[in-house]
Structures are given as structure tokens and as C-alpha cells.
Design an enzyme around this catalytic site. Structure first.
Site, PDB file in Angstrom:
ATOM      1  N   ASP A 116       0.883  -1.179  -0.011  1.00  0.00           N
ATOM      2  CA  ASP A 116      -0.061   0.008   0.125  1.00  0.00           C
ATOM      3  C   ASP A 116       0.931   1.424  -0.114  1.00  0.00           C
ATOM      4  OD1 ASP A 116      -2.310   1.466   0.055  1.00  0.00           O
ATOM      5  OD2 ASP A 116      -2.707   1.440   2.002  1.00  0.00           O
TER       6      ASP A 116
ATOM      7  N   GLU B 195       2.184  -2.306  -5.085  1.00  0.00           N
ATOM      8  CA  GLU B 195       2.102  -1.065  -4.880  1.00  0.00           C
ATOM      9  C   GLU B 195       3.246  -0.387  -4.199  1.00  0.00           C
ATOM     10  OE1 GLU B 195      -1.542   0.452  -3.123  1.00  0.00           O
ATOM     11  OE2 GLU B 195      -2.583  -1.026  -3.978  1.00  0.00           O
TER      12      GLU B 195
ATOM     13  N   ASP C  32      -1.082  -9.722  -5.711  1.00  0.00           N
ATOM     14  CA  ASP C  32      -2.528  -9.203  -5.247  1.00  0.00           C
ATOM     15  C   ASP C  32      -3.316  -9.495  -6.575  1.00  0.00           C
ATOM     16  OD1 ASP C  32      -4.698  -7.940  -4.769  1.00  0.00           O
ATOM     17  OD2 ASP C  32      -4.043  -6.046  -4.225  1.00  0.00           O
TER      18      ASP C  32
END
Length: 364
Positions: A124, A154, A264
């Protein structure tokens, strides 16, 4: 993470290039980089984390790699300014020290080549709040478990620069250089790098692709893959097309190689079903291990408060797919656990996703 798109620039992308504040911050980055002997991306990360206060940011940069407040039980150990810290030797904080003995046992096994381990984690990086502390939190887990391979999603340039500084014992390969991207980290002492390949997703609207790295471990040939498939329910069709491409590339890998995809996927179970399920020679590691409940959901807004979402969403976005080498099962998945379940001092978790730690037996 469920996002509609990624930034084309850094955290200040919302400001116009000509605004005085932007020029001021650029000059601050140059000044910080000069004093700290670091690059501009690292400077931006530290300044942004410290509200663009130069003195505070510099103090943060030159402090111990692990915050003193989280490591009171050990002697203080300051690293030299600008020095490169070996991630595998960096001491970790007390909040996860109870697991150290387990980690040491695993390290001994890894040295004799009988165990192969990896972590996959959407870190993130697009969330700029508490970014530095959260990056330290992620690195503390990487230090603790010292995996042979790390798959990340990310990642942003400042985070990448931070990892390069902290993880000198790893070779880092990225899926792109701007915006946000994936990365595969290889432990230099254990994993021999051979080649890399980036397969673009032609219809992505979110800068997504498939990163492939060919390596060898203990004489075993491996093809490692990671991706961050298209996000949100509204992009299910594109996500399923990307998933099909992943499966095709796994099938196309040399038969002599063990193929591991970890990333992911943003997949829902019904989407996998709509795609026809997995081929007979590719398995979902979580399912192969008996669908253990303790590591089923990697995106859980009931347990993880980082996004501040009122609704309770429990989804298995982060998945691991495995194809054994045709010559025989020399590498076999053994266990799967979640990482990042403990809040940091800032009151937030390292990421809105939990990480996954996977261990595999290597038959010598």
C-alpha cells in the site's frame, strides 16, 4: 487494494508545477539530499513523512533504523549517516520478538537448503499517511523471517529507494520505474538470478503488468511471477483476462522449472470459476494446504482499520499459484501464514493488506 487508478506522479501530484509551494518543496528535496547524501526520492519520502519540516526530517533520517521506542530492551546502535543497512542483520522491535526463535530455526534450515521461503505483500505505497513508519514495519517482518524471495505490490519510487537502502542483501527487480509498480526481491546469498521479463497487460487502465524472474535455488530452476491485477468490482472483465494471461504464462514456462506466482490478484472466487478454474497442473497453495482458516482472508476491513471502511469486507485477494516441475516434485508447499497483524505505534497496520509467508520443502 481496491483502487480505481494510480498516481502518475508523486504524493504532491495534486499541485500544479508552477505553484510556489511545489518549487519550495523541490528545493527542500535538493537540500535534504545534499545533507543526507541520498537521492531525491528518499528525500521526498522523509520530508513528506515529517510534514516538510527539514530539521525533523533529517533527525528522522539519521536515527537508528529501528525506532528506539520499539526496541528499549536492546542496546542502542546507531548506523552511520547514509550507510547501507543489511536487512537480514537489522534488529527488530519487541512487538514481534516472540517469534525470533522460530525465525532462527528457519534460518538454520534455509542454510542447508532444505527449506525455501517467500513473502508476498501488497504494501500500500499509495497511502502516504505514516508511510515511513509503515515501511519500517514491513521491513521488520522481512528482517525477522529473512525469506529467500519477496513479492511486493503497490511499490512507489520513494519506497523502492528505502528498500534499496535497507535491503542490501537482496537484488530488487521492478515491474516499472514510475507511478506505482510490483517488485521481486531475491536474497543474493541463496537465489541465483538468471533473467527477467515484463509482460504488459494490453488493456489495463491501471498501469498493471506481469513481472517474471527466472532464478535457480539449490540446483532447482524456478520461474517467479508477480502482478497486481486490475482493481475494483467494475473491472472484473479485465481482471479475468489478466488472470488468464497469468495462467498461460505459467503453462508456457519451461517444464524443467517450478513456477510460482504470488501477488495481489483482486480475484473473487466466482471469477476464477468463470475462467474455468485452474489447469490440472496448477494449484492454489491455500487450497492445496487444506484451506486453513487462519490465513484465508488477506483483505479484511473488519480486522484492518487502515482504510476506515465502515463495511466489513473479507476477501482473499492475495493468492499463490504453483506449478511443479515436470521432472518431479522437488519443491513442495508446506505452510502459509499471515503477516502484519499487529498495529504500529502510529495506530495503523503496515498495510491495508495482510502479507503472506509461505514455506516450501526442497527435496535435495
Amino acid at each position: 487494494m481496491e483502487r480505481n487508478s494510480g498516481p502518475e506522479a508523486g504524493p504532491e501530484a495534486e499541485l500544479e508545477e508552477g505553484e510556489p509551494e511545489v518549487k519550495k518543496r523541490k528545493l527542500m528535496c535538493v537540500e535534504f539530499a545534499s545533507v543526507a547524501s541520498c537521492d531525491a526520492a528518499v528525500a521526498q519520502c522523509y520530508l513528506a513523512e515529517n510534514d516538510w519540516e527539514m530539521e525533523r526530517a533529517l533527525n528522522s533520517y539519521f536515527e537508528p533504523a529501528v525506532e528506539e521506542s520499539a526496541s528499549e530492551s536492546r542496546p542502542e546502535s546507531l548506523s552511520e549517516p547514509g550507510s547501507c543497512v543489511d536487512l537480514t542483520k537489522e534488529e527488530t522491535n519487541d512487538s514481534i520478538s516472540s517469534k525470533t526463535s522460530t525465525s532462527e530455526d528457519k534460518s538454520v534450515q534455509q542454510e542447508d537448503g532444505s527449506v525455501f521461503s517467500f513473502i508476498t505483500w501488497n504494501i500500500d505505497g499509495l497511502d502516504m499517511n505514516n508511510l515511513l513508519e509503515r515501511a519500517r514495519g514491513v521491513c521488520s517482518y522481512l528482517t525477522l523471517y529473512s525469506p529467500d524471495v519477496i513479492f511486493l505490490q503497490e511499490v512507489i519510487p520513494p519506497y523502492y529507494a528505502y528498500l534499496k537502502k535497507k535491503a542490501s542483501s537482496y537484488k530488487i527487480i521492478t515491474g516499472r520505474e514510475e507511478g506505482y509498480f510490483t517488485a521481486i526481491m531475491l536474497k543474493k546469498s541463496r537465489v541465483k538470478f538468471k533473467s527477467q521479463e515484463i509482460i504488459p497487460f494490453p488493456n489495463t487502465q491501471m498501469m498493471r503488468n506481469l513481472l517474471c524472474v527466472h532464478v535457480s535455488v539449490s540446483g532447482n530452476e524456478l520461474c517467479l511471477m508477480t502482478s497486481h491485477l486490475e482493481s475494483t468490482r467494475g473491472h472484473a472483465k479485465e481482471r479475468m483476462n489478466q488472470f488468464k494471461m497469468v495462467l498461460e504464462k505459467m503453462q508456457e514456462a519451461p517444464g524443467s522449472a517450478t513456477v510460482i506466482f504470488a501477488g495481489d490478484t483482486n480475484l473473487r472466487d466466482q471469477e476464477v470459476t468463470k475462467c474455468g478454474g485452474l489447469p490440472n497442473n496448477i494449484l492454489d497453495v491455500w487450497e492445496f494446504l487444506g484451506k486453513p482458516k487462519h490465513c484465508q482472508y488477506t483483505w479484511d476491513t473488519q480486522m484492518n482499520s487502515n482504510l476506515g471502511i465502515a463495511a466489513n469486507c473479507k476477501l482473499r485477494f492475495d493468492r499463490i499459484f504453483f506449478r511443479a516441475a515436470a521432472e518431479g516434485g522437488h519443491i513442495i508447499p508446506q505452510s502459509l501464514d499471515l503477516l502484519g497483524l499487529e498495529k504500529l505505534d502510529c495506530g495503523r497496520f503496515p498495510s491495508d493488506h495482510w502479507g503472506l509467508l509461505c514455506t516450501l520443502d526442497v527435496i535435495l
